[in-house]
Design an enzyme around this catalytic site. Sequence first.
Site, PDB file in Angstrom:
ATOM      1  N   GLY B   6       0.846  -1.197   0.000  1.00  0.00           N
ATOM      2  CA  GLY B   6       0.000   0.000   0.000  1.00  0.00           C
ATOM      3  C   GLY B   6       0.873   1.236   0.000  1.00  0.00           C
ATOM      4  CG  PHE B   7      -0.879   5.119  -0.060  1.00  0.00           C
ATOM      5  CD1 PHE B   7      -2.190   4.718   0.107  1.00  0.00           C
ATOM      6  CD2 PHE B   7      -0.550   5.876  -1.175  1.00  0.00           C
ATOM      7  CE1 PHE B   7      -3.160   5.060  -0.817  1.00  0.00           C
ATOM      8  CE2 PHE B   7      -1.511   6.230  -2.099  1.00  0.00           C
ATOM      9  CZ  PHE B   7      -2.828   5.820  -1.933  1.00  0.00           C
ATOM     10  CD  GLU B 163     -13.947  11.505  -0.225  1.00  0.00           C
ATOM     11  OE1 GLU B 163     -13.331  12.516  -0.618  1.00  0.00           O
ATOM     12  OE2 GLU B 163     -13.422  10.383  -0.089  1.00  0.00           O
ATOM     13  CG  ASP B 293      -4.568   3.009   7.768  1.00  0.00           C
ATOM     14  OD1 ASP B 293      -5.579   2.678   7.123  1.00  0.00           O
ATOM     15  OD2 ASP B 293      -4.101   4.169   7.736  1.00  0.00           O
TER      16      ASP B 293
END
Lengths: 417, 417
Positions: B6-7, B163, B293
């Site tokens: 991931g990031f 969103e 996270d």
Amino acid sequence: MIAGGGFGGLWAARTLANQPVDVILVDRNNYHTFLPLLYQVAAAELEPEDIAYPIRSILRKFPNVRFVLADIKRIDLGKRVLYSSDYAITYDYLILATGSTTQFFGIPGAAEYSFQLKTLEQGIALRNHILRCFEYASRKIDDAKRQQLLTFTIVGGGPTGVEFAGALAELIHGPLKKDYPSIDFDYVKVVVIEAANSVLITFPKTLRDYALDRLYRMKVNVMLETLVEKVMPQTVHLKDKNILPTETVIWTAGICADPITEGWGFSTARGGLLMVLPTLEIEGHEEIYVVGDLSSIEDTRRQLPMTAPAAVQQGIHAANNILNKLTGRPQSPFIYKDKGAMVTIGRNTAVAQIGKRSFTGFFAWILWLIVQLINLIGFRNRLMVLINWSIDYLLFERAIRLILPLRKQPQPPRNQT
Amino acid sequence: MIAGGGFGGLWAARTLANQPVDVILVDRNNYHTFLPLLYQVAAAELEPEDIAYPIRSILRKFPNVRFVLADIKRIDLGKRVLYSSDYAITYDYLILATGSTTQFFGIPGAAEYSFQLKTLEQGIALRNHILRCFEYASRKIDDAKRQQLLTFTIVGGGPTGVEFAGALAELIHGPLKKDYPSIDFDYVKVVVIEAANSVLITFPKTLRDYALDRLYRMKVNVMLETLVEKVMPQTVHLKDKNILPTETVIWTAGICADPITEGWGFSTARGGLLMVLPTLEIEGHEEIYVVGDLSSIEDTRRQLPMTAPAAVQQGIHAANNILNKLTGRPQSPFIYKDKGAMVTIGRNTAVAQIGKRSFTGFFAWILWLIVQLINLIGFRNRLMVLINWSIDYLLFERAIRLILPLRKQPQPPRNQT
């Protein structure tokens, strides 16, 4: 009612649009698949959405045409009712356009262990599998296992087999070579198995020879006059007793009607296709028409090709014949206008036959490109496909190399330990 | 070794690229997902492939970084070995960047019956389900059933919930209205359930009020200071004893570490996050760093936001700290640079906070657009996303309304008879 949202069904619907009739189009998916480009999804060259278009969007302009998402199970011919697993729809006239599925000719193991190329989900599954084979082959495993993982066997040297072989060879020797630097690509084999003595057997000799030559240059191993005896999870057994170690068998060797049609009670031709009169009506049930891959016209000496253009023409014709019935005009027999055939072999060559003329090479590929783009439905799809192809052509890149599995967890290839 | 593409993991890999180290990056998927735009896949505004990029392509430029496709199960801290279900990899240094999953707070039925928005497959599944609800609602069914099918409940009024609510409301009142002319769209409800007294509770009051107002204008029914008691297949039971009939519950109310981390034997904070020193090392196992996270830094008074920018900064920092170890330099503590936050609400408005300044409306949305495009990896993805968005903006159209099921056969919504 129109059963099937493929080429035949959709063009029938368009012909009946804005006429004084109520039309219900039924399909098991809510999208139409542009099947001629499915092999490119399997070869990670196009995204699935590029060749699929939501049927409701296509039908939006036609207020008299409704869409129902349903998987047809049964037809009650007397009551004129179509049944899915949870729904029943009545009809006055019915156009059966449910298409074809893969024909395995009873070869043991073929249905269980091969990949097919008849639906979008199958194309995605095949793409995922190919990529996973490379992922596992890049680990530390023995040579025999690596050979199995990196041998891709295509059964059938017709247009689908040839097109996929070319695209796969390009994917392998281009982007995948860069993505998997630890793999020795001499191990990678793309094999085409064909029973006849040539690929593209329905094409003229010059085009067949050209196609064969191109495949050889792309390092595709074409085995002619070769028959498959059985398919196992990690091998293919040939009739000449040879055994190919392979985790991937793609069956493109034949098509037939979906077995569900057997229960409908009609006369069938070879492969379960439904026999129709020259008007495309079923004899004895003239309220029912059959179009596309599913139909077999009784008195034509030559079998119609199972292609999109043939299905489109039949769909339009059947719809017009229904309108003829409603306006008291006579039924007209279907006459197929052969506009030619084209097969691509890799990124910038093709063979094309139009009328009596044959074309090969880059020019044929440009012809093919134009025809595909014209036929793709929907502005957005055309733009997307054009961009994807441009990127591929200019960068020789396959941007869509995702393993997006159909199951929630990625599975290793069958019997991978 | 870096666990997670991931990031956090990807930016750690990039930092270690072309350094005198061997890096193995491990992920259960062969692609990186741009999660900030996942809600747009679920709302049929983007194709899955637009927000996913093959990890091998990203790593191609970095010859010292290898990729292995594997799902991490176990870590042997003593031997420094990582285990997946069929593979074992040794490490000298380890960066844990496996991210977060949905937190259900023990609410009965939530895990079984809600949809999540944490992975690409979940986004696709949710999109398919929404479209299928409309398909079934367009048949002849009773009003109570139709209400269930057409009520979409989002639990959680944070950025993800807001969103998605905005995007869903647009999908419904725009393209779907045209696709389903037989449905009475007064039945359709988008509900947001939030426990606090405002949506976007971490944002300044002006932005919170603006967001709430926008949602109301978009016909989103926001229920503040409302708690969910339990989730059933066709209803949501609230703590105030109200019962919402709904076939679709989307749980965005919290995140936590993947339960698999419990077995790894580390000290954990709330939600199972792994406690780390300010240097991002695990105390007692300083060869292991945690970023993104999954990490919880011990002595920060304020919890770091669980966002992509935070993960990126931590990934880079942990990688640099590893290089510090290898070159005999001291470890440096991680200091988060808060560059602001943005949340879109529909197609052309957003709220954005940058430093002390707040922005709303179209200008904030343009800011958001620019940031997303800059951050998307890969030329092709950016171009695709831009084209998709342009079409959506200009035509107010959602072109990607396919039901491409994860299972081979389309399934009706749960308990549909």
